[in-house]
Design a protein around this motif. Structure first.
Motif, mmCIF file in Angstrom:
data_model
loop_
_atom_site.group_PDB
_atom_site.id
_atom_site.type_symbol
_atom_site.label_atom_id
_atom_site.label_comp_id
_atom_site.label_asym_id
_atom_site.label_seq_id
_atom_site.Cartn_x
_atom_site.Cartn_y
_atom_site.Cartn_z
ATOM 1 N N GLY A 74 -3.339 -31.788 -30.878
ATOM 2 C CA GLY A 74 -4.657 -31.214 -30.763
ATOM 3 C C GLY A 74 -5.513 -31.590 -29.594
ATOM 4 N N VAL A 75 -5.174 -32.747 -29.167
ATOM 5 C CA VAL A 75 -5.142 -32.778 -27.931
ATOM 6 C C VAL A 75 -5.304 -32.219 -26.692
ATOM 7 C CG1 VAL A 75 -5.927 -34.444 -25.844
ATOM 8 C CG2 VAL A 75 -6.488 -35.343 -28.861
ATOM 9 N N ALA A 76 -4.025 -32.033 -26.525
ATOM 10 C CA ALA A 76 -3.326 -31.138 -25.389
ATOM 11 C C ALA A 76 -3.885 -29.723 -25.615
ATOM 12 C CB ALA A 76 -1.555 -31.008 -26.254
ATOM 13 N N LEU A 79 -7.507 -29.347 -24.167
ATOM 14 C CA LEU A 79 -7.374 -30.020 -23.083
ATOM 15 C C LEU A 79 -7.124 -28.469 -22.390
ATOM 16 C CD1 LEU A 79 -6.065 -33.469 -23.076
ATOM 17 C CD2 LEU A 79 -8.423 -32.459 -22.131
ATOM 18 N N LYS A 80 -6.000 -27.720 -22.293
ATOM 19 C CA LYS A 80 -5.071 -26.799 -22.224
ATOM 20 C C LYS A 80 -6.491 -25.832 -22.353
ATOM 21 C CE LYS A 80 -0.344 -27.553 -22.911
ATOM 22 N NZ LYS A 80 0.593 -27.000 -24.171
ATOM 23 N N LEU A 81 -7.207 -25.600 -23.543
ATOM 24 C CA LEU A 81 -8.016 -24.160 -23.316
ATOM 25 C C LEU A 81 -9.135 -24.715 -22.774
ATOM 26 C CD1 LEU A 81 -8.058 -23.640 -27.252
ATOM 27 C CD2 LEU A 81 -7.331 -22.584 -25.609
ATOM 28 N N ALA A 82 -10.127 -26.224 -22.147
ATOM 29 C CA ALA A 82 -10.439 -25.932 -21.733
ATOM 30 C C ALA A 82 -10.010 -25.743 -19.946
ATOM 31 C CB ALA A 82 -11.354 -27.425 -21.242
ATOM 32 N N ILE A 83 -8.839 -26.296 -19.432
ATOM 33 C CA ILE A 83 -8.365 -26.447 -18.425
ATOM 34 C C ILE A 83 -8.132 -24.254 -18.157
ATOM 35 C CG2 ILE A 83 -6.027 -26.877 -17.363
ATOM 36 C CD1 ILE A 83 -5.327 -29.409 -18.198
ATOM 37 N N LEU A 84 -7.263 -23.719 -18.664
ATOM 38 C CA LEU A 84 -7.529 -22.470 -18.428
ATOM 39 C C LEU A 84 -8.750 -21.801 -18.409
ATOM 40 C CD1 LEU A 84 -5.196 -22.275 -20.868
ATOM 41 C CD2 LEU A 84 -4.031 -21.548 -18.219
ATOM 42 N N LEU A 85 -9.945 -21.341 -19.331
ATOM 43 C CA LEU A 85 -11.217 -21.314 -19.085
ATOM 44 C C LEU A 85 -11.844 -21.353 -18.024
ATOM 45 C CD1 LEU A 85 -12.260 -20.857 -22.829
ATOM 46 C CD2 LEU A 85 -11.185 -19.507 -21.474
ATOM 47 N N SER A 86 -11.622 -22.818 -17.620
ATOM 48 C CA SER A 86 -12.379 -22.885 -16.607
ATOM 49 C C SER A 86 -11.979 -23.017 -15.335
ATOM 50 C CB SER A 86 -12.407 -24.921 -16.256
ATOM 51 O OG SER A 86 -12.583 -25.333 -17.501
ATOM 52 N N ALA A 87 -10.631 -22.378 -15.377
ATOM 53 C CA ALA A 87 -9.890 -21.871 -14.121
ATOM 54 C C ALA A 87 -10.697 -20.748 -14.130
ATOM 55 C CB ALA A 87 -8.352 -22.011 -14.117
ATOM 56 N N SER A 124 0.212 -32.610 -21.663
ATOM 57 C CA SER A 124 0.904 -32.486 -23.169
ATOM 58 C C SER A 124 2.430 -32.933 -22.389
ATOM 59 C CB SER A 124 1.895 -30.618 -23.305
ATOM 60 O OG SER A 124 1.128 -30.094 -23.413
ATOM 61 N N ALA A 125 2.094 -34.187 -21.324
ATOM 62 C CA ALA A 125 2.814 -35.547 -21.161
ATOM 63 C C ALA A 125 3.129 -35.967 -22.549
ATOM 64 C CB ALA A 125 2.740 -36.021 -20.371
ATOM 65 N N ALA A 126 4.616 -36.263 -22.636
ATOM 66 C CA ALA A 126 5.084 -37.489 -23.609
ATOM 67 C C ALA A 126 5.422 -38.080 -22.605
ATOM 68 C CB ALA A 126 5.633 -36.895 -24.839
ATOM 69 N N SER A 127 6.037 -38.452 -22.111
ATOM 70 C CA SER A 127 6.806 -39.533 -21.315
ATOM 71 C C SER A 127 6.154 -39.853 -19.404
ATOM 72 C CB SER A 127 7.671 -39.006 -20.808
ATOM 73 O OG SER A 127 7.834 -37.731 -19.777
ATOM 74 N N MET A 128 6.556 -40.614 -18.601
ATOM 75 C CA MET A 128 5.681 -40.888 -17.692
ATOM 76 C C MET A 128 6.059 -39.938 -16.400
ATOM 77 S SD MET A 128 5.907 -45.325 -16.924
ATOM 78 C CE MET A 128 7.622 -45.167 -17.360
ATOM 79 N N LEU A 129 7.834 -39.394 -16.609
ATOM 80 C CA LEU A 129 8.668 -38.244 -16.050
ATOM 81 C C LEU A 129 7.189 -37.139 -16.054
ATOM 82 C CD1 LEU A 129 10.431 -37.535 -14.396
ATOM 83 C CD2 LEU A 129 11.830 -36.627 -16.145
ATOM 84 N N THR A 130 7.343 -36.419 -17.150
ATOM 85 C CA THR A 130 6.669 -34.853 -17.637
ATOM 86 C C THR A 130 5.267 -35.274 -16.518
ATOM 87 O OG1 THR A 130 7.955 -35.034 -19.572
ATOM 88 C CG2 THR A 130 5.686 -33.733 -18.965
ATOM 89 N N ALA A 131 4.322 -36.563 -17.403
ATOM 90 C CA ALA A 131 2.383 -36.677 -16.139
ATOM 91 C C ALA A 131 3.237 -36.906 -15.058
ATOM 92 C CB ALA A 131 2.687 -38.177 -16.441
ATOM 93 N N TYR A 132 4.386 -37.186 -14.244
ATOM 94 C CA TYR A 132 3.827 -37.565 -12.990
ATOM 95 C C TYR A 132 4.399 -36.110 -12.364
ATOM 96 C CZ TYR A 132 5.599 -38.745 -8.325
ATOM 97 O OH TYR A 132 5.544 -38.470 -6.964
ATOM 98 N N PHE A 252 -8.948 -36.814 -17.129
ATOM 99 C CA PHE A 252 -8.810 -37.261 -18.658
ATOM 100 C C PHE A 252 -7.568 -37.384 -19.177
ATOM 101 C CE2 PHE A 252 -9.021 -36.493 -23.071
ATOM 102 C CZ PHE A 252 -9.401 -37.774 -23.710
ATOM 103 N N ALA A 253 -6.910 -35.928 -19.246
ATOM 104 C CA ALA A 253 -5.888 -35.824 -19.477
ATOM 105 C C ALA A 253 -4.704 -36.696 -19.497
ATOM 106 C CB ALA A 253 -5.216 -34.689 -19.324
ATOM 107 N N LEU A 254 -4.566 -36.507 -18.160
ATOM 108 C CA LEU A 254 -3.588 -38.583 -17.362
ATOM 109 C C LEU A 254 -3.876 -39.562 -17.848
ATOM 110 C CD1 LEU A 254 -1.366 -38.610 -15.553
ATOM 111 C CD2 LEU A 254 -3.071 -39.123 -13.868
#
Length: 478
Positions: A74-76, A79-87, A124-132, A252-254
């Motif tokens: 739900g958080v992802a 956040l994605k909706l907020a990001i896409l609409l803001s952009a 949607s990061a579930a690992s440090m690799l994805t976040a980076y 915030f997501a990070l």
């Protein structure tokens, strides 16, 4: 196929961004509006892919993909909706400005889309690799956007500062992640959370310091805020608009994925670091903003203070603190679109609205836009009944509930100082004599969108319970 289905929105956005970049090569110079329309359509179409399988947001069942590298919850989704609409809104506001400044190339659209893609990956990061990886995709896009005005030395200098300091911060973050990996033996945030209690405490503490430093730079908070005012001022105003809105949601997501998911068992350690960083940011950001005469630099230091407020939600911790920080990020993005968006729309004829004095007598020249800017300034200052007031109040309540009353007192006092420079803009618009400089006359469509955007500050401020409850529910279900 299940893994592909979970990342389908990212695949759609990546494909459309690449397609727009190619199609733009065949679009005539006087038809560049087509590329921008396609970019806005791509963002909205991706938002449909994000939302359609997820409604309602608070009932999304968390699912992982690609061996735990990606999570969709739900958080992802929110956040994605907020990001896409803001952009998408930022692109709408930017068209006239970029066209008048001869910057209306497809590269801008593609870079915004790639930046949005990086932010979605972080969400949607579930690992440090994805976040980076998501963070670097966002960073590279922003470096290029800041330098979009190739012949402008100020923009080039800002981009170089941003790139050098950003590379340093990425190195610090990656080094911290490598230490945590060495201490826990995993890059999965869930596995790190499970193994952290048994790991070497010295190694964990060292890793936390470097990770906190990297995250602090990406948020633009003290003492890693040096790039913020220079980049905000040096970048084209349309780029500053994008930089000051959607990436704050990604910040915030990070922080949530790293601190609220993977490093939760070490909260006693990192909360102290974040408490110091957040308190200094709120105080220093508001104090330095008082003496600024450039409105973009003023809003940059305002962003430093506001990101400090956001971090206070993480200091409070728990579902209440994270929900307050999430609500704050969304409220700030909505307000930032108005404050920077008005500067972009009024600068559309080649007249840059950069100095606070450029807004002198705006009420006499355009009463409606003066009123909309007033709403944005009130929201940033935390004056009721705007959404900014409830965002600040929710964070302060969370901090007091967690036992940090002294931090709450400092934050309130710093906000009172901050109200001075926000109200100074209002005074200049309503009580100062107009300047001789003209203003752009935004199109009816842009004015309508801006009106809806600005009135949302007032409407959501009058009825904040629904969005606050949604933030709490999506965090609880994730």
């Amino acid at each position: 196929m299940k893994d592909i289905a979970l990342v389908l929105p990212e695949i759609v956005l990546l494909s459309l961004a690449g397609l727009i970049l190619v199609v733009d090569l065949f679009v005539a110079r006087n038809q560049k509006w087509f590329s921008y329309a396609c970019g806005i359509g791509a963002l909205l179409w991706t938002a449909v892919y994000v939302y359609a399988p997820a409604a309602p947001l608070d009932a999304v069942v968390p699912s992982s993909a690609f061996v735990g590298l990606v999570v969709v919850d739900g958080v992802a989704t929110l956040l994605k909706l907020a990001i896409l609409l803001s952009a998408a809104v930022a692109l709408c506001y930017s068209w006239t400005y970029l066209r008048k400044h001869q910057l209306d190339n497809g590269e801008y659209v593609a870079l915004v889309l790639f930046g949005a893609l990086g932010m979605m990956v972080i969400a949607s990061a579930a690992s440090m690799l994805t976040a980076y990886l998501g963070l670097e995709l966002l960073g590279l896009s922003m470096y290029a956007l800041v330098a979009l005005k190739r012949g402008d030395r100020t923009a080039t200098e800002a981009a170089m500062k941003y790139f050098v300091l950003g590379a340093l911060a990425s190195g610090l973050l990656l080094f911290g992640m490598s230490i945590i990996y060495g201490a826990t033996g995993s890059i999965s945030l869930t596995a790190i959370s499970a193994a952290l209690g048994k790991a070497n405490s010295t190694a964990v503490a060292l890793g936390l310091i470097f990770i906190a430093a990297g995250v602090a730079f990406k948020l633009g908070v003290v003492p890693f805020h040096m790039w913020v005012p220079d980049v905000y001022q040096g970048a084209p105003t349309a780029v500053t608009l994008f930089l000051g809105t959607a990436p704050k949601v990604a910040a915030f997501a990070l922080a949530y994925r790293l601190f609220g998911t993977g490093l939760t068992p070490a909260a006693q350690d990192w909360s102290v670091i974040l408490a110091v960083i957040a308190t200094l940011s709120v105080v220093l950001g508001n104090l330095v903003a008082v003496v600024q005469t450039n409105v973009k630099r003023m809003l940059a230091y305002s962003a430093v203070a506001n990101m400090g407020f956001l971090l206070l939600g993480f200091v409070a911790g728990g579902q209440t603190g994270y929900a307050a920080a999430l609500f704050y990020a969304i409220a700030y993005a909505i307000t930032g679109l108005v404050s920077f968006g008005i500067l972009v729309l009024l600068s559309g004829r080649g007249i840059e609205f950069e100095q606070i004095d450029d807004l002198r007598g705006l009420n006499a020249r355009s009463p409606w836009y003066a009123f909309l800017m007033l709403l944005a300034m009130f929201s940033l200052a935390g004056i009721p009944p705007t959404i900014g007031f409830w965002a600040k109040l929710s964070v302060i309540e969370a901090i007091v509930g967690a036992g940090y009353t002294w931090i709450a007192v400092i934050a309130v006092l710093a906000s009172l100082v901050g109200a001075f420079y926000y109200l100074r803009v209002v005074r200049v618009m309503y009580f100062a004599d107009p300047t001789d400089a003209g203003i752009a006359l935004p199109s009816r469509g842009a004015t309508t969108l801006m009106s809806v955007n600005a009135l949302a500050i007032l409407v959501l401020g009058a009825l904040p319970s629904s969005i606050m409850a949604l933030c709490a529910r999506v965090l609880q279900s994730s």
